[in-house]
Design a protein around this motif. Structure first.
Motif, PDB file in Angstrom:
ATOM      1  N   HIS A   1      35.874-108.718  32.486  1.00 33.26           N
ATOM      2  CA  HIS A   1      35.025-107.775  33.230  1.00 33.26           C
ATOM      3  C   HIS A   1      35.835-106.547  33.666  1.00 33.26           C
ATOM      4  N   GLN A   2      37.026-106.771  34.202  1.00 32.54           N
ATOM      5  CA  GLN A   2      37.847-105.651  34.664  1.00 32.54           C
ATOM      6  C   GLN A   2      38.352-104.811  33.494  1.00 32.54           C
ATOM      7  N   ALA A   3      38.654-105.449  32.367  1.00 31.98           N
ATOM      8  CA  ALA A   3      39.059-104.685  31.176  1.00 31.98           C
ATOM      9  C   ALA A   3      37.895-103.829  30.671  1.00 31.98           C
ATOM     10  N   ALA A   4      36.688-104.405  30.670  1.00 26.56           N
ATOM     11  CA  ALA A   4      35.515-103.648  30.236  1.00 26.56           C
ATOM     12  C   ALA A   4      35.277-102.447  31.141  1.00 26.56           C
ATOM     13  N   GLU A   5      35.516-102.629  32.428  1.00 23.63           N
ATOM     14  CA  GLU A   5      35.342-101.525  33.373  1.00 23.63           C
ATOM     15  C   GLU A   5      36.315-100.383  33.071  1.00 23.63           C
ATOM     16  N   LEU A   6      37.558-100.712  32.744  1.00 29.60           N
ATOM     17  CA  LEU A   6      38.539 -99.684  32.385  1.00 29.60           C
ATOM     18  C   LEU A   6      38.071 -98.887  31.175  1.00 29.60           C
ATOM     19  N   ILE A   7      37.543 -99.595  30.193  1.00 32.39           N
ATOM     20  CA  ILE A   7      37.101 -98.938  28.962  1.00 32.39           C
ATOM     21  C   ILE A   7      35.876 -98.059  29.211  1.00 32.39           C
ATOM     22  N   LEU A   8      34.904 -98.571  29.931  1.00 28.79           N
ATOM     23  CA  LEU A   8      33.672 -97.824  30.174  1.00 28.79           C
ATOM     24  C   LEU A   8      33.901 -96.619  31.073  1.00 28.79           C
ATOM     25  N   HIS A   9      34.961 -96.668  31.863  1.00 25.41           N
ATOM     26  CA  HIS A   9      35.293 -95.534  32.729  1.00 25.41           C
ATOM     27  C   HIS A   9      35.722 -94.325  31.900  1.00 25.41           C
ATOM     28  N   ASP A  10      36.197 -94.563  30.682  1.00 23.71           N
ATOM     29  CA  ASP A  10      36.626 -93.492  29.779  1.00 23.71           C
ATOM     30  C   ASP A  10      35.455 -93.145  28.863  1.00 23.71           C
ATOM     31  N   ILE A  11      34.788 -92.052  29.134  1.00 21.91           N
ATOM     32  CA  ILE A  11      33.558 -91.725  28.412  1.00 21.91           C
ATOM     33  C   ILE A  11      33.808 -91.370  26.939  1.00 21.91           C
ATOM     34  N   GLN A  12      35.046 -91.117  26.567  1.00 18.77           N
ATOM     35  CA  GLN A  12      35.340 -90.795  25.164  1.00 18.77           C
ATOM     36  C   GLN A  12      35.357 -92.029  24.271  1.00 18.77           C
ATOM     37  N   ILE A  13      35.575 -93.187  24.844  1.00 21.36           N
ATOM     38  CA  ILE A  13      35.697 -94.405  24.044  1.00 21.36           C
ATOM     39  C   ILE A  13      34.330 -94.842  23.534  1.00 21.36           C
ATOM     40  N   GLN A  14      34.191 -94.875  22.224  1.00 23.03           N
ATOM     41  CA  GLN A  14      32.923 -95.247  21.606  1.00 23.03           C
ATOM     42  C   GLN A  14      32.936 -96.648  20.997  1.00 23.03           C
ATOM     43  N   THR A  15      34.106 -97.134  20.622  1.00 19.20           N
ATOM     44  CA  THR A  15      34.220 -98.440  19.975  1.00 19.20           C
ATOM     45  C   THR A  15      35.400 -99.203  20.549  1.00 19.20           C
ATOM     46  N   THR A  16      35.200-100.485  20.762  1.00 20.17           N
ATOM     47  CA  THR A  16      36.265-101.362  21.247  1.00 20.17           C
ATOM     48  C   THR A  16      36.470-102.487  20.249  1.00 20.17           C
ATOM     49  N   TYR A  17      37.737-102.793  19.987  1.00 19.63           N
ATOM     50  CA  TYR A  17      38.085-103.862  19.051  1.00 19.63           C
ATOM     51  C   TYR A  17      38.756-105.000  19.806  1.00 19.63           C
ATOM     52  N   ILE A  18      38.539-106.210  19.302  1.00 23.40           N
ATOM     53  CA  ILE A  18      39.229-107.381  19.823  1.00 23.40           C
ATOM     54  C   ILE A  18      39.712-108.186  18.625  1.00 23.40           C
ATOM     55  N   TYR A  19      41.012-108.154  18.394  1.00 17.65           N
ATOM     56  CA  TYR A  19      41.628-108.926  17.310  1.00 17.65           C
ATOM     57  C   TYR A  19      42.159-110.193  17.954  1.00 17.65           C
ATOM     58  N   THR A  20      41.530-111.314  17.680  1.00 17.23           N
ATOM     59  CA  THR A  20      41.818-112.507  18.466  1.00 17.23           C
ATOM     60  C   THR A  20      41.721-113.760  17.612  1.00 17.23           C
ATOM     61  N   SER A  21      42.144-114.851  18.211  1.00 17.82           N
ATOM     62  CA  SER A  21      42.021-116.137  17.517  1.00 17.82           C
ATOM     63  C   SER A  21      40.573-116.618  17.581  1.00 17.82           C
ATOM     64  N   LYS A  22      40.224-117.522  16.693  1.00 18.57           N
ATOM     65  CA  LYS A  22      38.878-118.074  16.719  1.00 18.57           C
ATOM     66  C   LYS A  22      38.641-118.883  17.993  1.00 18.57           C
ATOM     67  N   LEU A  23      39.712-119.417  18.577  1.00 10.81           N
ATOM     68  CA  LEU A  23      39.598-120.108  19.863  1.00 10.81           C
ATOM     69  C   LEU A  23      39.134-119.148  20.945  1.00 10.81           C
TER      70      LEU A  23
ATOM     71  N   GLY B   1      41.328-114.906   7.793  1.00 11.87           N
ATOM     72  CA  GLY B   1      42.070-116.128   7.554  1.00 11.87           C
ATOM     73  C   GLY B   1      41.570-117.271   8.424  1.00 11.87           C
ATOM     74  N   ALA B   2      42.372-118.318   8.488  1.00 13.97           N
ATOM     75  CA  ALA B   2      41.962-119.534   9.194  1.00 13.97           C
ATOM     76  C   ALA B   2      42.035-119.391  10.707  1.00 13.97           C
ATOM     77  N   ARG B   3      42.845-118.446  11.197  1.00 15.87           N
ATOM     78  CA  ARG B   3      43.108-118.394  12.638  1.00 15.87           C
ATOM     79  C   ARG B   3      42.410-117.275  13.378  1.00 15.87           C
ATOM     80  N   ASP B   4      42.257-116.098  12.777  1.00 15.17           N
ATOM     81  CA  ASP B   4      41.889-114.894  13.527  1.00 15.17           C
ATOM     82  C   ASP B   4      40.574-114.270  13.097  1.00 15.17           C
ATOM     83  N   VAL B   5      40.032-113.455  14.003  1.00 17.06           N
ATOM     84  CA  VAL B   5      38.845-112.645  13.719  1.00 17.06           C
ATOM     85  C   VAL B   5      39.053-111.257  14.328  1.00 17.06           C
TER      86      VAL B   5
END
Length: 210
Positions: free
Chosen positions: A147-169, A188-192
């Motif tokens: 939630h707090q990370a999303a708030e940081l991103i939304l506070h910046d009006i220039q940001i149009q796309t957010t990526y999350i490179y993470t494990s499937k877990l 692959g088997a681990r990430d998305v």
């Protein structure tokens, strides 16, 4: 002044203390304990990821090196039981890396060596390094960090796309909070790789509100 304007602390009744640090200005922080927080956190994350995801030594060293290289475009949030300058250990944390154009690569682009691309003129962000120890209220602490990370991103009006490179877990965790990505690519088997437009981030922000 020990805690300049580019640091912020949020004390909660149930989830402890959250400290925000804009790492672009970390060299200007006069409090040595605060200045050491990023390096301590990268090592904390690396140790946990090595155990949970069975990362190799090369992956660990690359992870820490990348974190250092992107300091000037990173905002870090860490959680401790008490204030950050107490001797309490990390309960968890998350960070956001910002990019104004294609010449400022995001962590997923560096990790994948350019295998995936994004619009060259679009300002973007990536949520990275989400980590929570098992001894905490894991789901609620993850929810609040996201939630707090999303708030940081939304506070910046220039940001149009957010990526999350993470494990499937971790992806399953984001799904619990209502993430319905504009696109998701299995790597692959681990990430998305999750891709979220601004409207998706608004939705994520609302759904993770306590």
């Amino acid at each position: 002044m020990n805690a300049p304007a580019y640091t912020k602390q949020i004390q909660t009744l149930d989830l402890g203390n959250f400290t925000h640090i804009d790492l672009a200005y970390i060299d200007m922080v006069r409090d040595q304990y605060l200045r050491d927080v990023p390096e301590k956190y990268w090592n904390f994350v690396a140790e946990i990821y090595a155990k949970r995801l069975s990362l190799s030594p090369d992956e660990i060293s690359g992870f820490i090196r990348s974190s250092r290289e992107l300091t000037s475009r990173t905002k870090l949030i860490v959680n401790t039981t008490n204030g950050i300058r107490s001797k309490s250990e990390f309960n968890g944390g998350i960070s956001v890396v910002f990019s104004r154009h294609e010449n400022e690569p995001l962590p997923f682009e560096k990790s994948l060596n350019g295998q995936l691309s994004r619009p060259s003129s679009e300002a973007s962000a990536e949520i990275v390094r989400l980590t929570v120890v098992k001894e905490t209220d894991v789901k609620n602490l993850c929810r609040e960090l996201i939630h707090q990370a999303a708030e940081l991103i939304l506070h910046d009006i220039q940001i149009q796309t957010t990526y999350i490179y993470t494990s499937k877990l971790h992806y399953r965790l984001y799904r619990q909070f209502g993430v319905e990505p504009a696109s998701i690519k299995s790597l692959g088997a681990r990430d998305v790789l999750i891709t979220l437009k601004r409207s998706d981030m608004d939705h994520l922000y609302e759904l993770t509100y306590a």
